[in-house]
Design an enzyme around this catalytic site. Structure first.
Site, short mmCIF file in Angstrom:
data_model
loop_
_atom_site.label_atom_id
_atom_site.label_comp_id
_atom_site.label_asym_id
_atom_site.label_seq_id
_atom_site.Cartn_x
_atom_site.Cartn_y
_atom_site.Cartn_z
N GLU A 149 0.82 -1.21 0.00
CA GLU A 149 0.00 0.00 0.00
C GLU A 149 0.85 1.26 0.00
OE1 GLU A 149 -1.89 -1.07 3.61
OE2 GLU A 149 -0.52 0.12 4.81
N CYS A 158 3.56 8.31 1.20
CA CYS A 158 4.16 7.30 2.06
C CYS A 158 4.20 5.99 1.27
CB CYS A 158 3.32 7.17 3.32
SG CYS A 158 3.83 5.85 4.42
N CYS A 200 6.99 -7.38 6.51
CA CYS A 200 8.23 -6.97 7.17
C CYS A 200 8.64 -8.07 8.14
CB CYS A 200 8.01 -5.66 7.94
SG CYS A 200 9.51 -5.06 8.78
N CYS A 239 7.79 -6.06 14.97
CA CYS A 239 7.33 -5.15 16.02
C CYS A 239 5.87 -5.51 16.34
CB CYS A 239 7.43 -3.69 15.57
SG CYS A 239 9.09 -3.24 15.04
N CYS A 269 2.70 -3.37 15.28
CA CYS A 269 2.62 -2.94 13.88
C CYS A 269 1.94 -4.00 13.03
CB CYS A 269 4.03 -2.68 13.37
SG CYS A 269 4.13 -2.47 11.58
N SER A 311 12.84 5.82 6.78
CA SER A 311 12.55 5.49 8.18
C SER A 311 13.03 4.08 8.49
CB SER A 311 11.04 5.58 8.42
OG SER A 311 10.71 5.25 9.75
N HIS A 341 10.68 4.58 19.88
CA HIS A 341 9.52 4.10 20.66
C HIS A 341 9.77 3.80 22.13
CE1 HIS A 341 7.60 4.01 16.83
NE2 HIS A 341 8.13 2.89 16.43
N ASN A 353 -1.75 3.79 16.71
CA ASN A 353 -2.96 3.41 16.00
C ASN A 353 -3.14 1.92 16.28
OD1 ASN A 353 -5.10 3.23 14.27
ND2 ASN A 353 -4.01 3.99 12.47
N CYS A 377 0.65 2.06 9.16
CA CYS A 377 1.51 1.06 8.57
C CYS A 377 0.88 -0.32 8.34
CB CYS A 377 2.69 0.96 9.55
SG CYS A 377 4.10 0.07 9.03
N1 SAH Z 1 10.09 -0.22 9.11
C1 SAH Z 1 10.34 1.17 9.16
C2 SAH Z 1 9.43 1.99 8.27
C3 SAH Z 1 8.00 1.55 8.15
S1 SAH Z 1 7.05 1.71 9.64
C4 SAH Z 1 10.27 1.66 10.60
O1 SAH Z 1 9.83 0.91 11.47
O2 SAH Z 1 10.70 2.79 10.84
C5 SAH Z 1 6.71 3.45 9.66
C6 SAH Z 1 6.44 4.02 11.01
O3 SAH Z 1 5.15 3.61 11.49
C7 SAH Z 1 7.43 3.56 12.07
O4 SAH Z 1 7.85 4.67 12.84
C8 SAH Z 1 6.60 2.59 12.87
O5 SAH Z 1 7.13 2.40 14.15
C9 SAH Z 1 5.25 3.24 12.84
N2 SAH Z 1 4.13 2.38 13.22
C10 SAH Z 1 3.96 1.07 12.95
N3 SAH Z 1 2.80 0.62 13.45
C11 SAH Z 1 2.21 1.66 14.05
C12 SAH Z 1 0.98 1.83 14.76
N4 SAH Z 1 0.14 0.80 14.95
N5 SAH Z 1 0.69 3.06 15.26
C13 SAH Z 1 1.55 4.09 15.07
N6 SAH Z 1 2.71 4.00 14.40
C14 SAH Z 1 3.05 2.80 13.91
FE1 SF4 Z 2 8.59 -3.53 10.27
FE2 SF4 Z 2 8.62 -0.90 10.78
FE3 SF4 Z 2 6.44 -2.41 11.28
FE4 SF4 Z 2 8.59 -2.72 12.81
S1 SF4 Z 2 7.34 -0.87 12.62
S2 SF4 Z 2 7.36 -4.37 11.93
S3 SF4 Z 2 10.21 -2.41 11.33
S4 SF4 Z 2 7.32 -1.98 9.29
#
Ligand code: SAH
Ligand code: SF4
Length: 387
Positions: A125, A138, A145, A149, A152, A234, A259, A336, A379
């Site tokens: 997306e 974005c 991935c 995390c 996410c 990022s 974080h 989120n 994300c």
């Molecule tokens: N993998 C990279 C880039 C993609 S994630 C990274 O982790 O930086 C992009 C951003 O969205 C990151 O800062 C990630 O921590 C954040 N993110 C992921 N899931 C989220 C959620 N549920 N709520 C808020 N931010 C989130």
């Molecule tokens: Fe991957 Fe970024 Fe999501 Fe972590 S926050 S699982 S590194 S996309």
């Protein structure tokens, strides 16, 4: 080109759990490559491909001008081409790499989230966010991935594969074209910013991401002419990737998804921390600042009662100020929450206090807006739902 299966893909958080082993073995099961696309070829490869079609070298420059200068891939638009050769050239150089599956619109049309299907059925997306003085896209760099995390949505999918440079760049071309043609609410405009904050860990697909960065930032006809200063990469904190990016000397902005202000907490929220801890990550981020003279963004998703208390803000401020003044910009964002997750967004009160403590410590911080929350803006959440 072998943009896939790069060694970087093997970077996974330490302490391989069963889930990570799955991710790794899935990644190693090669599924074929996307069709070769203009954006995946270097100059020599383009010339060679043109020669196969009986086209002289100067045609390659014309195609580059169509692609980067005008965001065109349609044969009908190649009016400087012999009519009989247009279709063939378009098919050879511009196979469709991303196909729109669904589009969701929010914020009165100013936020557009698109779900794309790739050649192998993979879903990714991108999200376009239009503001009064800029428009940001974005984009995704991997299908899923592997970093795991737990908060996410993309992390829950695991890693299917790296995206090719062409698949990454196509997200930008289509959005730039839509902006130019006035297809986004607000009338014709210009795509001004690109952030690698969609699905995937850019440092896990370094070569394709770097190729995409160069194609996005170069001036036409080598690229789309979106200044590298307006591109943000990022990362979850893959230290060798940060260091390698610093050496490229491209003035892209670096965002680090921190974080948590200490290892105990970050080990839990960001499994990659067991491989590269907060000290290593912050050292690398600060070195990036020194090398690039660009302030590093520190991403910080505020999770209720987990990482959003006064003590966390104070510790974060201490850790950042340890390196000196004004090198980092903190972007707290209310989490989120993803379905079934035990984490939820912070209380607005706690968000406010978190920001106040950072500001009082002399750290610039702005609460990141939560565009498109009603369309699963964060994300990977749209693709996760579609599966
Ligand atoms: N993998 C990279 C880039 C993609 S994630 C990274 O982790 O930086 C992009 C951003 O969205 C990151 O800062 C990630 O921590 C954040 N993110 C992921 N899931 C989220 C959620 N549920 N709520 C808020 N931010 C989130
Ligand atoms: Fe991957 Fe970024 Fe999501 Fe972590 S926050 S699982 S590194 S996309």
């Amino acid at each position: 080109m072998t943009d896939h299966d790069l060694p970087e893909t093997g970077i996974t958080p330490g302490g391989t759990s069963g889930a990570f082993r799955d991710v790794l073995s899935k990644d190693h099961a090669r599924r074929g490559k996307p069709p070769a696309h203009f954006a995946d070829m270097d100059e020599q490869e383009r010339i060679a491909r043109a020669a196969e079609l009986g086209l002289p070298k100067f045609r390659v420059r014309q195609l580059a001008n169509h692609y980067y200068g005008h965001c065109d891939v349609n044969a009908a638009e190649f009016t400087d081409f012999p009519a009989a050769r247009r279709e063939e050239a378009a098919a050879a150089f511009f196979p469709e790499l991303i196909h729109e599956v669904t589009r969701q619109v929010a914020d009165e049309g100013m936020t557009v989230k698109t779900l794309w299907r790739l050649f192998d059925g993979s879903l990714i997306e991108s999200v376009l966010m239009r503001y009064p003085n800029r428009t940001t896209l974005c984009i995704s760099s991997q299908v899923g991935c592997g970093m795991g995390c737990p908060f996410c949505a993309t992390g829950q999918l695991g890693l299917t594969r790296n995206m090719s440079a062409g698949e990454i760049v196509e997200q930008v071309r289509v959005a730039a074209r839509a902006m130019r043609d006035g297809e986004v609410a607000g009338g014709p405009g210009r795509l001004s910013n690109v952030v690698f904050m969609g699905m995937g860990e850019p440092m896990g697909n370094y070569r394709s991401v770097l190729s995409a960065v160069r194609q996005i930032s170069a001036m036409p006809p080598e690229g789309f002419g979106i200044s590298a200063r307006n591109i943000t990469v990022s990362t979850v904190g893959v230290v060798p990737g940060i260091r390698r990016l610093a050496e490229e000397g491209i003035p892209v902005r670096l965002a680090v998804s921190l974080h948590a202000p200490n290892d105990e907490l970050r080990d839990e929220l960001v499994p990659m921390n067991r491989r590269f801890d907060t000290t290593q990550v912050l050292d690398a981020a600060h070195d990036y600042f020194l090398a690039s003279k660009r302030r590093v963004s520190i991403e910080y998703a505020l999770m209720r009662g987990i990482n959003d208390q006064a003590e966390h803000a104070r510790q974060l401020a201490r850790r950042l100020n340890h390196y000196g003044d004004n090198w980092a910009h903190v972007n707290p964002i209310p989490l989120n929450p993803i379905e079934g997750s035990r984490w939820t967004a912070s209380d607005p009160e706690d968000e406010r206090r978190f920001l106040e403590i950072l500001h009082a410590a002399g750290i610039t911080a702005t609460l990141r807006d939560t565009r498109g929350q009603d369309i699963d803006g964060a994300c990977g959440q749209l693709a996760a739902k579609e599966r």
